[in-house]
Design a protein around this motif. Structure first.
Motif, PDB file in Angstrom:
ATOM      1  N   THR A 100       0.721   5.803   9.835  1.00 23.09           N
ATOM      2  CA  THR A 100      -0.182   6.440  10.794  1.00 23.09           C
ATOM      3  C   THR A 100      -1.613   5.990  10.515  1.00 23.09           C
ATOM      4  N   SER A 101      -2.490   6.246  11.480  1.00 17.85           N
ATOM      5  CA  SER A 101      -3.911   5.902  11.333  1.00 17.85           C
ATOM      6  C   SER A 101      -4.763   6.947  12.025  1.00 17.85           C
ATOM      7  N   PRO A 102      -6.012   7.112  11.579  1.00 18.17           N
ATOM      8  CA  PRO A 102      -6.581   6.594  10.339  1.00 18.17           C
ATOM      9  C   PRO A 102      -6.272   7.551   9.198  1.00 18.17           C
ATOM     10  N   HIS A 103      -6.850   7.303   8.037  1.00 17.45           N
ATOM     11  CA  HIS A 103      -6.719   8.256   6.944  1.00 17.45           C
ATOM     12  C   HIS A 103      -7.914   9.204   6.962  1.00 17.45           C
ATOM     13  N   LEU A 104      -7.717  10.374   6.388  1.00 18.16           N
ATOM     14  CA  LEU A 104      -8.788  11.364   6.334  1.00 18.16           C
ATOM     15  C   LEU A 104      -9.578  11.268   5.032  1.00 18.16           C
ATOM     16  N   GLU A 105      -8.884  11.069   3.929  1.00 15.76           N
ATOM     17  CA  GLU A 105      -9.565  11.003   2.632  1.00 15.76           C
ATOM     18  C   GLU A 105      -9.267   9.719   1.861  1.00 15.76           C
ATOM     19  N   ARG A 106      -8.019   9.260   1.912  1.00 19.82           N
ATOM     20  CA  ARG A 106      -7.647   8.119   1.084  1.00 19.82           C
ATOM     21  C   ARG A 106      -6.651   7.229   1.825  1.00 19.82           C
ATOM     22  N   LEU A 107      -6.771   5.922   1.647  1.00 17.44           N
ATOM     23  CA  LEU A 107      -5.950   4.947   2.358  1.00 17.44           C
ATOM     24  C   LEU A 107      -4.456   5.218   2.209  1.00 17.44           C
ATOM     25  N   ASN A 108      -4.034   5.668   1.045  1.00 18.01           N
ATOM     26  CA  ASN A 108      -2.609   5.896   0.773  1.00 18.01           C
ATOM     27  C   ASN A 108      -1.951   6.798   1.808  1.00 18.01           C
ATOM     28  N   GLU A 109      -2.738   7.674   2.446  1.00 22.44           N
ATOM     29  CA  GLU A 109      -2.190   8.602   3.440  1.00 22.44           C
ATOM     30  C   GLU A 109      -1.532   7.870   4.604  1.00 22.44           C
ATOM     31  N   ARG A 110      -1.927   6.639   4.857  1.00 21.95           N
ATOM     32  CA  ARG A 110      -1.424   5.927   6.033  1.00 21.95           C
ATOM     33  C   ARG A 110      -0.011   5.387   5.838  1.00 21.95           C
ATOM     34  N   ILE A 111       0.370   5.143   4.605  1.00 25.22           N
ATOM     35  CA  ILE A 111       1.689   4.593   4.302  1.00 25.22           C
ATOM     36  C   ILE A 111       2.440   5.636   3.493  1.00 25.22           C
ATOM     37  N   VAL A 112       3.344   6.336   4.146  1.00 24.92           N
ATOM     38  CA  VAL A 112       4.056   7.460   3.524  1.00 24.92           C
ATOM     39  C   VAL A 112       5.520   7.075   3.350  1.00 24.92           C
ATOM     40  N   ILE A 113       6.043   7.291   2.157  1.00 20.95           N
ATOM     41  CA  ILE A 113       7.429   6.950   1.851  1.00 20.95           C
ATOM     42  C   ILE A 113       8.156   8.207   1.395  1.00 20.95           C
ATOM     43  N   ILE A 118       2.042   6.663  -0.347  1.00 28.22           N
ATOM     44  CA  ILE A 118       2.417   5.608  -1.274  1.00 28.22           C
ATOM     45  C   ILE A 118       1.584   5.713  -2.553  1.00 28.22           C
ATOM     46  N   SER A 119       2.226   5.473  -3.693  1.00 29.01           N
ATOM     47  CA  SER A 119       1.512   5.557  -4.964  1.00 29.01           C
ATOM     48  C   SER A 119       0.529   4.401  -5.079  1.00 29.01           C
ATOM     49  N   ASN A 120      -0.499   4.603  -5.859  1.00 24.14           N
ATOM     50  CA  ASN A 120      -1.457   3.521  -6.090  1.00 24.14           C
ATOM     51  C   ASN A 120      -0.774   2.307  -6.719  1.00 24.14           C
ATOM     52  N   GLU A 121       0.200   2.561  -7.595  1.00 21.41           N
ATOM     53  CA  GLU A 121       0.916   1.466  -8.246  1.00 21.41           C
ATOM     54  C   GLU A 121       1.667   0.617  -7.212  1.00 21.41           C
ATOM     55  N   ALA A 122       2.410   1.292  -6.311  1.00 24.59           N
ATOM     56  CA  ALA A 122       3.174   0.562  -5.300  1.00 24.59           C
ATOM     57  C   ALA A 122       2.246  -0.111  -4.291  1.00 24.59           C
ATOM     58  N   LEU A 123       1.156   0.577  -3.942  1.00 29.73           N
ATOM     59  CA  LEU A 123       0.193  -0.002  -3.008  1.00 29.73           C
ATOM     60  C   LEU A 123      -0.352  -1.322  -3.555  1.00 29.73           C
ATOM     61  N   ALA A 124      -0.748  -1.307  -4.818  1.00 29.55           N
ATOM     62  CA  ALA A 124      -1.319  -2.501  -5.442  1.00 29.55           C
ATOM     63  C   ALA A 124      -0.282  -3.604  -5.591  1.00 29.55           C
ATOM     64  N   ALA A 125       0.944  -3.229  -5.972  1.00 32.99           N
ATOM     65  CA  ALA A 125       1.992  -4.232  -6.164  1.00 32.99           C
ATOM     66  C   ALA A 125       2.354  -4.917  -4.850  1.00 32.99           C
ATOM     67  N   ASN A 126       2.466  -4.138  -3.793  1.00 32.37           N
ATOM     68  CA  ASN A 126       2.805  -4.723  -2.500  1.00 32.37           C
ATOM     69  C   ASN A 126       1.659  -5.565  -1.951  1.00 32.37           C
ATOM     70  N   TRP A 127       0.430  -5.142  -2.225  1.00 32.76           N
ATOM     71  CA  TRP A 127      -0.718  -5.953  -1.812  1.00 32.76           C
ATOM     72  C   TRP A 127      -0.702  -7.297  -2.538  1.00 32.76           C
ATOM     73  N   ALA A 128      -0.401  -7.274  -3.817  1.00 28.14           N
ATOM     74  CA  ALA A 128      -0.333  -8.523  -4.581  1.00 28.14           C
ATOM     75  C   ALA A 128       0.734  -9.460  -4.004  1.00 28.14           C
ATOM     76  N   ASP A 129       1.822  -8.876  -3.483  1.00 31.82           N
ATOM     77  CA  ASP A 129       2.893  -9.682  -2.893  1.00 31.82           C
ATOM     78  C   ASP A 129       2.465 -10.351  -1.587  1.00 31.82           C
ATOM     79  N   ILE A 130       1.691  -9.634  -0.758  1.00 30.98           N
ATOM     80  CA  ILE A 130       1.381 -10.172   0.570  1.00 30.98           C
ATOM     81  C   ILE A 130       0.079 -10.974   0.611  1.00 30.98           C
ATOM     82  N   GLU A 131      -0.813 -10.737  -0.352  1.00 27.60           N
ATOM     83  CA  GLU A 131      -2.148 -11.345  -0.261  1.00 27.60           C
ATOM     84  C   GLU A 131      -2.112 -12.874  -0.192  1.00 27.60           C
ATOM     85  N   PRO A 132      -1.266 -13.566  -0.970  1.00 29.66           N
ATOM     86  CA  PRO A 132      -1.253 -15.031  -0.846  1.00 29.66           C
ATOM     87  C   PRO A 132      -0.897 -15.505   0.566  1.00 29.66           C
TER      88      PRO A 132
END
Length: 471
Positions: A100-113, A118-132
């Motif tokens: 969903t969009s937008p977030h009210l306080e923190r970006l993690n709110e937009r990606i809910v599992i 989404i945890s900060n750990e998973a958010l960062a790991a998935n970002w590392a996967d897609i960034e290249p």
């Protein structure tokens, strides 16, 4: 609420730990993802294209095809309908993704599992996967003279990849803006849901409901199930046309399914719904407003369409559990008591109208003090005219965005509609809240209502938690 407000990235959303004692060692990594997204073209300027997002997901192996999708668009009610739909699916024991969009306080709110941001750990790991892969496509776009992957395009890819990684059984995906060229439309929804359509983002989506409906109908894929809320006649005609062209089934609220009753209850309402395949009676919905009851009816039809093609009745006890556990932050949310402080993300006339009705139907306030901040691309007069009958006085402030109407200019518009004696100007938000709470405290049943901008609502939620306005 409407198509997301596209708040200013620099001032939209809380970066950093939720409080000083947050033990999450990955907070900094989560913050770094948001910082990286902010380096891209912001949500206020979405690119009307699908090719860039499609290229990234192709390089990633099409993560959006790893699970079925319920795709939701519309002008108002998208986020709440998405949340109710996801809650019912989760009550069925499915592992869900929610974007969903937008977030009210923190970006993690937009990606809910599975019901949790989404945890900060998973958010960062998935970002590392897609960034290249984002960088590869950035280079291709720049060579072609096109803008790099935007904030929302990158975020959509991140959500799709995160859901595939989780993995989820089904993803409920809310459109960012429009539909046809929105980056979420690289996914093929088995069910397309269209919430009420009205005029908003006219510079990008069209000046009539027909034009806007045509753009939003772009999420309807071949041989899918389409569920529509009550619509203006012109909008409905466009949806009917799109369903025929794609050989899809179309279920319309008021015809194939409907809300049969709703009654005010403590902490929400009790609703009964005639769905596509079953009747669901006396369900408690912990959300305020007749519009939320209508959203719930649409969500039930969406889940019926997804789980059984609209031909199998849902288990009433599961629907009841899904309703009972649903939340919709920022939508008539209570964030403070003594005095009552409510926040609502209404930022267009349609949203303000349903908010005004809900205030009247669900509360017995003898004084309502509105803290109002609005972004410059919104219909300020329409919002104020809708709120005027239920608001006793307006405290006008600056919404936390460089695109906000400044408090003095906003006050001039409000004064022109409600009169000078009902308007106070306090550009600094915390001071505006202090003035509003003091004023509401003077009445026996006074309340503060923060509205007009999603960024303002986020700021109020953060302030209320920090100052402990609610036990």
């Amino acid at each position: 609420m409407s198509d997301h407000e596209s708040p200013d990235p620099e001032k939209s959303g809380y970066i950093g730990p939720l409080d000083d004692t947050d033990p999450d060692e990955f907070v900094a990594a989560g913050d770094a993802v948001y910082t990286a997204l902010l380096s891209r073209l912001g949500e206020a300027a979405p690119q009307p294209r699908l090719s860039a997002t499609r290229r990234v997901v192709e390089l990633l192996g099409d993560p959006q095809r790893a699970y079925p999708v319920i795709h939701i668009t519309g002008t108002n009610g998208k986020t709440s309908t998405s949340r109710i739909t996801e809650s019912i699916l989760r009550a069925y024991g499915l592992r869900t993704g929610l974007f969903t969009s937008p977030h009210l306080e923190r970006l993690n709110e937009r990606i809910v599992i599975d019901g949790e941001p989404i945890s900060n750990e998973a958010l960062a790991a998935n970002w590392a996967d897609i960034e290249p892969f984002l960088q590869i496509v950035d280079g291709e776009l720049e060579t072609a003279g096109e803008p790099r992957i935007t904030f929302f395009e990158a975020l959509s890819v991140l959500a799709f990849a995160s859901f595939a990684d989780a993995p989820v059984d089904v993803a409920v995906i809310e459109v960012g803006m429009g539909g046809e060229w929105d980056s979420t439309n690289v996914a093929d929804g088995q069910v397309a849901v269209i919430t009420p359509i009205s005029l908003d983002h006219t510079s990008r989506l069209g000046n009539t409901v027909e034009e806007i409906a045509r753009t939003k109908s772009g999420i309807i894929k071949p041989v899918s199930h389409v569920v529509s809320a009550l619509q203006p006649e012109g909008a409905l005609s466009e949806l009917q046309r799109a369903a025929e062209l794609t050989e899809s089934t179309l279920a319309v609220q008021g015809e194939q399914f409907r809300l049969t009753s709703s009654a005010v209850g403590v902490g929400g309402q009790v609703v009964s719904i005639k769905g596509l395949a079953g009747t669901y009676s006396d369900l408690f919905l912990p959300l305020y407003g007749a519009h939320q009851a209508q959203n719930a009816a649409v969500a039930v039809a969406a889940v019926e369409s997804f789980l059984g093609g609209g031909t199998h009745e849902l288990a009433s006890d599961v629907v009841n559990e899904g309703f009972a556990t649903v939340t919709s932050p920022g939508r008539l949310q209570l964030v403070g008591i003594e005095p009552t402080v409510l926040v609502d993300a209404a930022h267009n006339p349609g949203g303000a109208e349903v908010l005004a009705v809900a205030i009247t139907e669900y509360f017995t306030f003898d004084k309502v003090v509105a803290v109002l901040g609005v972004l410059a691309d919104k219909d300020v007069e329409g919002i104020v005219r809708a709120l005027e009958p239920v608001v006793t006085e307006f405290v006008v402030t600056d919404a936390p965005s460089d695109r906000a109407v400044d408090a003095d200019s906003l006050a001039a518009i409000v004064v022109g509609i409600v009169g000078r004696d009902r308007v106070t100007v306090e550009p600094e938000f915390e001071r505006a809240m202090e003035v509003a709470r003091d004023s509401a405290d003077e009445a026996e049943r006074g309340a503060v209502l923060v509205t007009g901008s999603i960024t303002l609502v986020g700021e109020a939620i953060t302030l209320a938690a920090a100052e402990k306005w609610k036990p």
